[in-house]
Scaffold this motif. Sequence first.
Motif, PDB file in Angstrom:
ATOM      1  N   PHE A   1      -3.375   7.093  -4.378  1.00 13.63           N
ATOM      2  CA  PHE A   1      -3.367   5.926  -3.508  1.00 13.63           C
ATOM      3  C   PHE A   1      -3.317   4.664  -4.359  1.00 13.63           C
ATOM      4  N   GLY A   2      -2.539   3.697  -3.896  1.00 12.58           N
ATOM      5  CA  GLY A   2      -2.444   2.421  -4.589  1.00 12.58           C
ATOM      6  C   GLY A   2      -2.329   1.267  -3.622  1.00 12.58           C
ATOM      7  N   ALA A   3      -3.042   0.197  -3.897  1.00 11.33           N
ATOM      8  CA  ALA A   3      -2.971  -1.025  -3.089  1.00 11.33           C
ATOM      9  C   ALA A   3      -2.732  -2.196  -4.039  1.00 11.33           C
ATOM     10  N   GLN A   4      -1.535  -2.777  -3.974  1.00  6.69           N
ATOM     11  CA  GLN A   4      -1.186  -3.892  -4.840  1.00  6.69           C
ATOM     12  C   GLN A   4      -1.402  -5.215  -4.121  1.00  6.69           C
ATOM     13  N   ASN A   5      -1.971  -6.167  -4.848  1.00  9.06           N
ATOM     14  CA  ASN A   5      -2.206  -7.517  -4.305  1.00  9.06           C
ATOM     15  C   ASN A   5      -2.912  -7.443  -2.954  1.00  9.06           C
ATOM     16  N   ILE A   6      -4.114  -6.919  -2.976  1.00 13.20           N
ATOM     17  CA  ILE A   6      -4.898  -6.691  -1.762  1.00 13.20           C
ATOM     18  C   ILE A   6      -5.073  -7.999  -0.993  1.00 13.20           C
TER      19      ILE A   6
ATOM     20  N   VAL B   1       0.859  -1.186   0.000  1.00  5.55           N
ATOM     21  CA  VAL B   1       0.000   0.000   0.000  1.00  5.55           C
ATOM     22  C   VAL B   1       0.895   1.236   0.000  1.00  5.55           C
ATOM     23  N   SER B   2       0.596   2.187  -0.867  1.00  3.24           N
ATOM     24  CA  SER B   2       1.351   3.439  -0.906  1.00  3.24           C
ATOM     25  C   SER B   2       0.408   4.566  -1.288  1.00  3.24           C
ATOM     26  N   GLY B   3       0.765   5.762  -0.872  1.00  6.74           N
ATOM     27  CA  GLY B   3      -0.089   6.901  -1.180  1.00  6.74           C
ATOM     28  C   GLY B   3       0.651   8.221  -1.050  1.00  6.74           C
TER      29      GLY B   3
END
Length: 534
Positions: A166-171, A136-138
């Motif tokens: 905002f980004g959420a990879q492989n939630i 998760v990054s933002g």
Amino acid sequence: MNRTMYYINVLILFSVSMYAQTSWKEGKVGYISSQLVYVSFNSTTGLSESDTLFIKSKNKNIPALRIKYLSSSSAACERIINDEFKSDMIVYALDKTENQVVTTPIDILVEQNEIKPVEKKEEINTKSENNVESKVSGRYSIQSYSNFNNIYDRGDYQRWRHSFRFGAQNIVGSDLSFSTYAIFAYKADDWKTVSSNLGRALKVYDFNLNYRFNESTQLWFGRYLNRKISNISIVDGLQFEKAFSFLTAGVVLGSRPNYTDFGLNSKLFEYGIYLNRLDTIGKGMMENTFSLFQQTNNFITDRRFAYLQHNNNIITNTNLFASVEVDLYKKELGVAKNDFSLTSLYLSARYAPVKEFSLNLSYDARKNVYYYETFKSLSDSVLENETRQGFRVRSVIRPFSSLSIGLQYGYRHSKSDIKPSENYGGNISYSMIPIIQSSFGVNFNRLLSNYVDGYVYSVTLNKSLSEIRSDISVSFRKTDYTFSSGTSKFDEKALILDFSTSAFNPFSFSISYEGAFESTRTYGRILFDITTRF
């Protein structure tokens, strides 16, 4: 490179790597400025200027930074990749102290020499493992822009701008990812208008879910800008992509954003396909993308066109880029017909034989793009679409590491111009002024067109305060314009002050002041920014 030779090269490199016993030196990112990333080491022995620093991603070493300046315990680096760097991030450098053989990491060789679709050929129908790390990054920033002058009150205002990414990879370890990017901007005294129509102030540029079925197949749902078809701009809808052993194919089904407020508009329905191929030739890479699109308004053809994009660095020290756009549909005086008309042509080349010299050339020729249903009153009356052409050349010379000289020339014209537009100029910057340890730059630009003849001069002094993770700069600019319409000459002097700091992790602050002084008018601008990353 055939498959057999590829594995032989990998085997040879693996053997050399084992016997060279290459060691890695670990560094930590400290202060981050707008131009440089500062990395601290226990010792920089074994490192030198122009060395590459790497970050680790999925057990691979990715080239990330290049050393520009070096001290006994730190390095000031230029970015190689566009990723965001954060304080305390770990980076790695090859330590050349113990051996003279410096080898490229094996995983980088694999990435450079293997065509990506082929790389996954054996597992093309295999589901990715479930133990994927979720990330998760933002980024959030708020800016205040104030304008004031000594002539009339209407020119005084304050403008606010909020931006959120905002980004959420492989939630939760799954194959589902999410990303969004939006800007909310408005004038402080115009809130009543904004609150009645948020679409005028809120612009959402990205809001999508991405699902990877396996390593070769993925789907986007929502508002998404696809890098492979960036000329199409943002699409609201579905985008499906499948990688085969010889190319990547994609299908797009959705709509364009509303042209008035950038909101959703299902009446602007569009669909298309694209084909992308990435090849490795020698030590270089070549990428080609072809797309075909139909855009409508209320399901009536608005525009139909094809697009080809090419990019390669096959020639040593040279990068070539080309894009061509062809319209396939035309309507004249209400009569629709098929057409084949070159709408846009863009060519660019960059040649950098040594780090001390680079040359950039570009040529741009484009016609106005007409949407025959969206803008009927204009497009139906146009029988001839004139072409605007432009040419630019820029060269950068670095006689030594702290001195940079830039020269540029631009030329643009269209048939309706009385005379073509030209601009030329240059800049000189020196980054290691003794005693004060600052950089100094001088810039000059000349503009000639059918409506203005003018000059712009500027000088800038910049200093990085690495001890407090801050940058400060002072600039002076003089503008002299003479207009062909006979109006009075424009003579302006401006003072610009900038200060930025990231000392208060995870927040960074910046403040800028620009004071412009004419013969009878004085006005100023203040920009304040607070940004946090997580």
